[in-house]
Design a protein around this motif. Structure first.
Motif, PDB file in Angstrom:
ATOM      1  N   MET A 166      -2.599  11.740  10.371  1.00  0.00           N
ATOM      2  CA  MET A 166      -2.790  11.203   9.043  1.00  0.00           C
ATOM      3  C   MET A 166      -3.793  10.056   9.118  1.00  0.00           C
ATOM      4  SD  MET A 166       0.111   9.562   6.630  1.00  0.00           S
ATOM      5  CE  MET A 166      -0.316   8.176   5.678  1.00  0.00           C
ATOM      6  N   ALA A 167      -4.884  10.190   8.450  1.00  0.00           N
ATOM      7  CA  ALA A 167      -5.915   9.163   8.424  1.00  0.00           C
ATOM      8  C   ALA A 167      -5.674   8.224   7.245  1.00  0.00           C
ATOM      9  CB  ALA A 167      -7.293   9.805   8.303  1.00  0.00           C
ATOM     10  N   LEU A 168      -5.871   6.964   7.486  1.00  0.00           N
ATOM     11  CA  LEU A 168      -5.698   5.971   6.427  1.00  0.00           C
ATOM     12  C   LEU A 168      -6.948   5.914   5.568  1.00  0.00           C
ATOM     13  CD1 LEU A 168      -4.099   2.926   8.257  1.00  0.00           C
ATOM     14  CD2 LEU A 168      -2.988   4.503   6.708  1.00  0.00           C
ATOM     15  N   ASN A 169      -6.741   5.870   4.276  1.00  0.00           N
ATOM     16  CA  ASN A 169      -7.863   5.683   3.365  1.00  0.00           C
ATOM     17  C   ASN A 169      -7.765   4.255   2.845  1.00  0.00           C
ATOM     18  OD1 ASN A 169      -9.707   5.590   1.272  1.00  0.00           O
ATOM     19  ND2 ASN A 169      -9.357   7.726   0.692  1.00  0.00           N
ATOM     20  N   ILE A 170      -8.572   3.380   3.404  1.00  0.00           N
ATOM     21  CA  ILE A 170      -8.523   1.949   3.100  1.00  0.00           C
ATOM     22  C   ILE A 170      -8.761   1.696   1.611  1.00  0.00           C
ATOM     23  CG2 ILE A 170      -9.537  -0.320   3.629  1.00  0.00           C
ATOM     24  CD1 ILE A 170      -7.981   0.939   5.950  1.00  0.00           C
ATOM     25  N   GLU A 171      -9.688   2.425   1.021  1.00  0.00           N
ATOM     26  CA  GLU A 171      -9.998   2.217  -0.400  1.00  0.00           C
ATOM     27  C   GLU A 171      -8.794   2.528  -1.275  1.00  0.00           C
ATOM     28  OE1 GLU A 171     -13.482   4.539  -1.139  1.00  0.00           O
ATOM     29  OE2 GLU A 171     -14.736   3.260   0.107  1.00  0.00           O
ATOM     30  N   ASP A 172      -8.045   3.587  -0.948  1.00  0.00           N
ATOM     31  CA  ASP A 172      -6.844   3.930  -1.721  1.00  0.00           C
ATOM     32  C   ASP A 172      -5.775   2.853  -1.570  1.00  0.00           C
ATOM     33  OD1 ASP A 172      -7.990   6.261  -2.611  1.00  0.00           O
ATOM     34  OD2 ASP A 172      -6.974   7.548  -1.132  1.00  0.00           O
ATOM     35  N   ILE A 173      -5.634   2.318  -0.358  1.00  0.00           N
ATOM     36  CA  ILE A 173      -4.640   1.270  -0.117  1.00  0.00           C
ATOM     37  C   ILE A 173      -4.991   0.024  -0.924  1.00  0.00           C
ATOM     38  CG2 ILE A 173      -3.661  -0.285   1.613  1.00  0.00           C
ATOM     39  CD1 ILE A 173      -3.998   2.036   3.632  1.00  0.00           C
ATOM     40  N   ILE A 174      -6.256  -0.366  -0.906  1.00  0.00           N
ATOM     41  CA  ILE A 174      -6.690  -1.550  -1.656  1.00  0.00           C
ATOM     42  C   ILE A 174      -6.497  -1.343  -3.144  1.00  0.00           C
ATOM     43  CG2 ILE A 174      -8.698  -2.962  -2.276  1.00  0.00           C
ATOM     44  CD1 ILE A 174      -9.620  -2.662   0.637  1.00  0.00           C
ATOM     45  N   ALA A 175      -6.808  -0.164  -3.638  1.00  0.00           N
ATOM     46  CA  ALA A 175      -6.614   0.139  -5.064  1.00  0.00           C
ATOM     47  C   ALA A 175      -5.132   0.043  -5.426  1.00  0.00           C
ATOM     48  CB  ALA A 175      -7.159   1.520  -5.394  1.00  0.00           C
ATOM     49  N   SER A 176      -4.264   0.533  -4.555  1.00  0.00           N
ATOM     50  CA  SER A 176      -2.824   0.461  -4.813  1.00  0.00           C
ATOM     51  C   SER A 176      -2.340  -0.984  -4.820  1.00  0.00           C
ATOM     52  CB  SER A 176      -2.054   1.259  -3.758  1.00  0.00           C
ATOM     53  OG  SER A 176      -2.368   2.624  -3.840  1.00  0.00           O
ATOM     54  N   VAL A 177      -2.855  -1.805  -3.911  1.00  0.00           N
ATOM     55  CA  VAL A 177      -2.464  -3.214  -3.844  1.00  0.00           C
ATOM     56  C   VAL A 177      -2.924  -3.942  -5.104  1.00  0.00           C
ATOM     57  CG1 VAL A 177      -2.875  -5.384  -2.618  1.00  0.00           C
ATOM     58  CG2 VAL A 177      -2.346  -3.305  -1.344  1.00  0.00           C
ATOM     59  N   LYS A 178      -4.112  -3.621  -5.592  1.00  0.00           N
ATOM     60  CA  LYS A 178      -4.622  -4.263  -6.809  1.00  0.00           C
ATOM     61  C   LYS A 178      -3.750  -3.952  -8.020  1.00  0.00           C
ATOM     62  CE  LYS A 178      -9.560  -4.557  -5.758  1.00  0.00           C
ATOM     63  NZ  LYS A 178     -10.899  -4.084  -6.152  1.00  0.00           N
ATOM     64  N   GLU A 179      -3.177  -2.765  -8.058  1.00  0.00           N
ATOM     65  CA  GLU A 179      -2.369  -2.340  -9.197  1.00  0.00           C
ATOM     66  C   GLU A 179      -0.919  -2.812  -9.092  1.00  0.00           C
ATOM     67  OE1 GLU A 179      -2.766   1.894  -9.449  1.00  0.00           O
ATOM     68  OE2 GLU A 179      -4.933   1.779  -9.735  1.00  0.00           O
ATOM     69  N   ALA A 180      -0.490  -3.263  -7.927  1.00  0.00           N
ATOM     70  CA  ALA A 180       0.908  -3.626  -7.708  1.00  0.00           C
ATOM     71  C   ALA A 180       1.248  -4.944  -8.381  1.00  0.00           C
ATOM     72  CB  ALA A 180       1.195  -3.712  -6.215  1.00  0.00           C
TER      73      ALA A 180
END
Length: 120
Positions: free
Chosen positions: A1-15
């Protein structure tokens, strides 16, 4: 499973703040780390580097009290009576907010006269 940094950052911004707090706690528990330690260590290191003023404290006059009083008079510009009182009431700060070189010079003079002193 590869991490998608952009998706993680987007999720953190919305949290929400509560969700982010829960995330931090979960990461701390999972990996046995704490988020506060590096910040505190960095702040302590920065504070230690910034110190530019030092206090010289006479801790004890030693056996050569007269010599120590002379040094205190020279360093502080006080009269004989005031310098004697300062030496008699040791531990006492002799010089406040001195530059490092000046504080070390005063310390050397006091120790040469037979006194015990520290730089704080």
């Amino acid at each position: 499973m590869a991490l998608n940094i952009e998706d993680i950052i987007a999720s953190v911004k919305e949290a929400t703040v509560v969700e982010l707090n829960d995330l931090v706690k979960a990461i701390e528990e999972e990996f046995g780390v704490t988020a506060a330690a590096p910040v505190a260590a960095a702040a302590a290191g920065a504070a230690a580097e910034e110190k530019t003023e030092f206090d010289v404290e006479l801790t004890s006059a030693g056996s050569s009290k007269v010599k120590v009083i002379k040094v205190v008079r020279t360093v502080t510009g006080l009269g004989l009576k005031e310098a004697k009182e300062m030496v008699d009431n040791a531990p006492k700060v002799i010089k406040e907010a001195a530059a490092k070189a000046e504080a070390e010079e005063i310390l050397a003079q006091l120790e040469e006269a037979g006194a015990s002193a520290v730089i704080k």
